[in-house]
Design a protein around this motif. Structure first.
Motif, PDB file in Angstrom:
ATOM      1  N   GLY A 202      51.998  12.269  44.149  1.00  0.00           N
ATOM      2  CA  GLY A 202      52.986  12.402  45.205  1.00  0.00           C
ATOM      3  C   GLY A 202      53.602  13.791  45.222  1.00  0.00           C
ATOM      4  N   LYS A 203      54.297  14.086  46.314  1.00  0.00           N
ATOM      5  CA  LYS A 203      54.994  15.371  46.418  1.00  0.00           C
ATOM      6  C   LYS A 203      56.018  15.534  45.303  1.00  0.00           C
ATOM      7  CE  LYS A 203      58.247  13.388  49.821  1.00  0.00           C
ATOM      8  NZ  LYS A 203      57.719  12.006  49.699  1.00  0.00           N
ATOM      9  N   GLU A 204      56.572  14.407  44.831  1.00  0.00           N
ATOM     10  CA  GLU A 204      57.574  14.465  43.768  1.00  0.00           C
ATOM     11  C   GLU A 204      56.966  14.936  42.450  1.00  0.00           C
ATOM     12  OE1 GLU A 204      58.638  11.566  46.909  1.00  0.00           O
ATOM     13  OE2 GLU A 204      56.895  11.772  45.588  1.00  0.00           O
ATOM     14  N   GLU A 205      55.797  14.383  42.081  1.00  0.00           N
ATOM     15  CA  GLU A 205      55.135  14.816  40.845  1.00  0.00           C
ATOM     16  C   GLU A 205      54.682  16.268  40.932  1.00  0.00           C
ATOM     17  OE1 GLU A 205      54.608  10.350  40.880  1.00  0.00           O
ATOM     18  OE2 GLU A 205      54.340  11.959  42.347  1.00  0.00           O
ATOM     19  N   ALA A 206      54.189  16.660  42.119  1.00  0.00           N
ATOM     20  CA  ALA A 206      53.708  18.030  42.277  1.00  0.00           C
ATOM     21  C   ALA A 206      54.827  19.035  42.050  1.00  0.00           C
ATOM     22  CB  ALA A 206      53.101  18.210  43.671  1.00  0.00           C
ATOM     23  N   MET A 207      55.971  18.813  42.682  1.00  0.00           N
ATOM     24  CA  MET A 207      57.088  19.740  42.523  1.00  0.00           C
ATOM     25  C   MET A 207      57.712  19.630  41.131  1.00  0.00           C
ATOM     26  SD  MET A 207      57.128  21.538  45.174  1.00  0.00           S
ATOM     27  CE  MET A 207      58.703  22.387  45.016  1.00  0.00           C
TER      28      MET A 207
ATOM     29  N   ASP B  42      47.994  23.685  47.907  1.00  0.00           N
ATOM     30  CA  ASP B  42      47.615  25.090  47.949  1.00  0.00           C
ATOM     31  C   ASP B  42      48.750  25.973  47.428  1.00  0.00           C
ATOM     32  OD1 ASP B  42      45.690  27.230  48.983  1.00  0.00           O
ATOM     33  OD2 ASP B  42      47.549  27.753  50.022  1.00  0.00           O
ATOM     34  N   ALA B  43      49.972  25.701  47.868  1.00  0.00           N
ATOM     35  CA  ALA B  43      51.110  26.524  47.448  1.00  0.00           C
ATOM     36  C   ALA B  43      51.413  26.336  45.967  1.00  0.00           C
ATOM     37  CB  ALA B  43      52.337  26.176  48.284  1.00  0.00           C
ATOM     38  N   VAL B  44      51.397  25.087  45.512  1.00  0.00           N
ATOM     39  CA  VAL B  44      51.653  24.818  44.097  1.00  0.00           C
ATOM     40  C   VAL B  44      50.543  25.419  43.242  1.00  0.00           C
ATOM     41  CG1 VAL B  44      51.766  22.988  42.355  1.00  0.00           C
ATOM     42  CG2 VAL B  44      53.054  22.751  44.478  1.00  0.00           C
ATOM     43  N   GLY B  45      49.300  25.324  43.700  1.00  0.00           N
ATOM     44  CA  GLY B  45      48.172  25.876  42.942  1.00  0.00           C
ATOM     45  C   GLY B  45      48.277  27.366  42.750  1.00  0.00           C
ATOM     46  N   ARG B  46      48.676  28.070  43.817  1.00  0.00           N
ATOM     47  CA  ARG B  46      48.821  29.520  43.693  1.00  0.00           C
ATOM     48  C   ARG B  46      49.956  29.881  42.733  1.00  0.00           C
ATOM     49  NH1 ARG B  46      50.677  30.981  48.148  1.00  0.00           N
ATOM     50  NH2 ARG B  46      50.231  29.301  49.612  1.00  0.00           N
ATOM     51  N   ARG B  47      51.085  29.135  42.830  1.00  0.00           N
ATOM     52  CA  ARG B  47      52.223  29.430  41.953  1.00  0.00           C
ATOM     53  C   ARG B  47      51.890  29.096  40.502  1.00  0.00           C
ATOM     54  NH1 ARG B  47      55.799  32.778  40.366  1.00  0.00           N
ATOM     55  NH2 ARG B  47      57.728  31.853  39.549  1.00  0.00           N
ATOM     56  N   LEU B  48      51.182  28.008  40.257  1.00  0.00           N
ATOM     57  CA  LEU B  48      50.764  27.686  38.888  1.00  0.00           C
ATOM     58  C   LEU B  48      49.857  28.776  38.326  1.00  0.00           C
ATOM     59  CD1 LEU B  48      50.020  23.843  39.104  1.00  0.00           C
ATOM     60  CD2 LEU B  48      51.898  24.942  37.871  1.00  0.00           C
ATOM     61  N   GLY B  49      48.980  29.286  39.171  1.00  0.00           N
ATOM     62  CA  GLY B  49      48.112  30.367  38.727  1.00  0.00           C
ATOM     63  C   GLY B  49      48.893  31.600  38.330  1.00  0.00           C
TER      64      GLY B  49
END
Length: 525
Positions: free
Chosen positions: A285-290, A93-100
């Motif tokens: 994984g959390k690593e790929e997401a960040m 959710d947090a990564v999705g909002r920041r990517l947006g």
């Protein structure tokens, strides 16, 4: 224009595609000593320790060549992310909002590659985040939406990600065909981004207008392209767009991103790992997401014009060096397109005069030391041969290494391949073929061949399809090739080489991306 498997450069020469100020190009990638520390010239990569040879990549971001090199900031993000635990739905959710926010595209999701993003997007269009539907995929019995429309110009091997969720592909070529195909059963329209899309009667704007009139979302596959901000495909009206993480963005090769309509992107996350069902295997994984978030953060800071100028300068230096050989001509191509571009150098010469073909130089460099990967090229005349070089994945110093190696082979060519011998056998007829794969055997293949002199024509049939075949005979040696092209949404390439002994022949089978096998054949009476 480069294909999905090749590099898509960060050229912004036709106008700004990014918002905000850009940092210097030198801050965006590896420094002068980067390869000595981590790349093909040092021994710290660990690949050599297990017998694998690194290479200098002058071809582009082909997946089989392991894509691109991650930026230092991306590697740092992986290291930091690996040092703590998080709840993955909260992270998404947090990564999705920041990517947006970064891409000005609504919402985003990190996937395990662009292909996975396409599959999750298709599932979102089919099941909408409904878990009762999700656990039934790919069995769409009883589903309302069971079809995906793909224009003929967009058929390709990567559409398998759409079929993965059980959707039936409906091919269309004209506006009228698209109108007729759209209906309540249509889950989505898929477009493979490339210049010929916009040259077609079914360009993106037309597809979007007709699809939206029918309430159908449009998904664009932009795997190899640069990330444009604001997004060029969403700007044309598409609902979703997917990118590879390990190409232009220089994130992890095992990651990708999906951008677009928030409701559909959030549904795509429901239909992805760590959630169960068909998509459990596409874990992020959390690593790929960040790491992907870091790659997109860096994309907004990189000086893309400076990067493009640097790539062009490397090609100019190679061109100057190889032009010192008599009879060699060079041309730097600056392709145009919406967002898929990189400069490319083509080096051509008369193969008969210099005594070497571009293919021979490509193969020799790939087997040499250092190992160098470039592409073969051809000119207009039958004797015109050559090579092409894409600079996007080169590191400082690689241009000189490539130029020196090509010049050396042009001036002192390797021995030419053995000339074909007059045919000593006749292989005309129908052959029952047995193929021994890695873990199975097939007796369903057949070759139907006609021979005229040394030339062979005919067909090759298998479990899936029958396709045209051609080849040649040299002495008692036979070569037969067949191809089933991407225009059907699949790609199969078979090259049979072997020895003929009366009504039997056998040898090795090269299946391209599906590696190798052995084969035997018996002529039917």
């Amino acid at each position: 224009m480069l294909g999905r498997g090749a590099a898509a450069g960060g050229a912004l020469a036709l106008g700004p595609l990014l918002a905000g100020e850009a940092v210097a190009a030198g801050n965006s990638g590896s420094g002068t000593g980067e390869r000595e520390k981590h790349g093909t010239r040092g021994r710290t990569s660990g690949y050599e320790d297990i017998g694998v040879r690194p290479l200098i990549n002058g071809r582009g971001t082909y997946t089989v060549l392991s894509g691109s090199l991650m930026l230092p900031e991306v590697r740092d993000a992986i290291d930091r992310a690996a040092r703590a635990y998080v709840q993955l739905d909260e992270l998404a959710d947090a990564v999705g909002r920041r990517l947006g926010e970064l891409t000005k595209s609504g919402f985003g999701m990190v996937s395990s590659g662009c292909s996975a993003a396409l599959g999750h997007a298709a599932a979102a269009c089919v099941a909408g985040g409904n878990p009762d539907f999700h656990i039934q995929i790919p069995d769409l019995t009883g589903f309302g939406k069971t079809e995906a429309i793909i224009p003929k110009h967009s058929r390709n091997v990567y559409e398998a990600a759409i079929s993965l969720v059980g959707l039936k592909v409906v091919e269309v070529e004209t506006r009228e065909e698209l109108k007729a195909a759209l209906g309540p059963q249509t889950a989505l329209v898929y477009i493979f981004a490339m210049p010929r899309v916009e040259e077609s009667e079914l360009d993106t704007r037309t597809i979007v207008r007709l699809a939206h009139d029918a309430g159908v979302p449009v998904l664009v596959d932009a795997a190899a392209e640069i990330l444009t901000v604001p997004n060029v495909h969403l700007g044309l009206g598409a609902d979703l767009v997917a990118y590879s993480g390990g190409k232009a963005l220089r994130g992890p090769q095992s990651a990708g991103i999906l951008l677009g309509r928030e409701d559909l992107v959030r549904a795509a996350w429901v239909h992805s790992a760590p959630h169960h069902g068909f998509a459990r295997g596409f874990k992020v994984g959390k690593e790929e997401a960040m790491a992907m978030l870091a790659a997109v953060e860096m994309w907004s800071q990189r000086d893309h014009r400076a990067e493009y100028a640097r790539w062009t300068s490397w090609l100019k230096s190679i061109a100057r060096r190889v032009s010192s050989v008599d009879g060699v001509t060079t041309k730097i191509v600056q392709p145009e397109g919406l967002s898929n571009r990189t400069p490319t150098l083509t080096v051509l010469w008369n193969g008969e005069k210099l005594g070497v073909s571009g293919r021979t130089i490509v193969d020799t460099l790939y087997e040499g030391e250092p190992r160098i990967a470039i592409n073969a090229a051809s000119g207009e005349g039958p004797a015109q041969t050559g090579v092409s070089i894409t600079p996007y994945m080169l590191e400082p110093g690689d241009a000189r290494t490539i130029a020196d190696a090509v010049v050396q082979l042009l001036k002192d060519p390797p021995p030419p391949p053995e000339k074909p011998k007059p045919p000593a056998v006749d292989v005309g007829g129908t052959w029952a073929v047995t193929i021994s794969y890695a873990a199975s055997t097939s007796t369903a293949h057949r070759l139907v061949l006609s021979q005229k002199g040394a030339a062979l024509t005919g067909s090759h049939g298998g479990e899936f399809v029958t396709r045209a075949a051609s080849g040649s005979v040299s002495g008692t040696q036979v070569t037969v090739r067949s191809h089933y092209g991407e225009e059907h949404g699949d790609s199969l390439n078979y090259t049979f080489t072997g020895t003929v002994d009366g009504d039997r022949m056998s040898g090795r089978l090269d299946m391209g991306e599906y590696l190798k096998a052995t084969w035997t054949a018996v002529r039917k009476s």
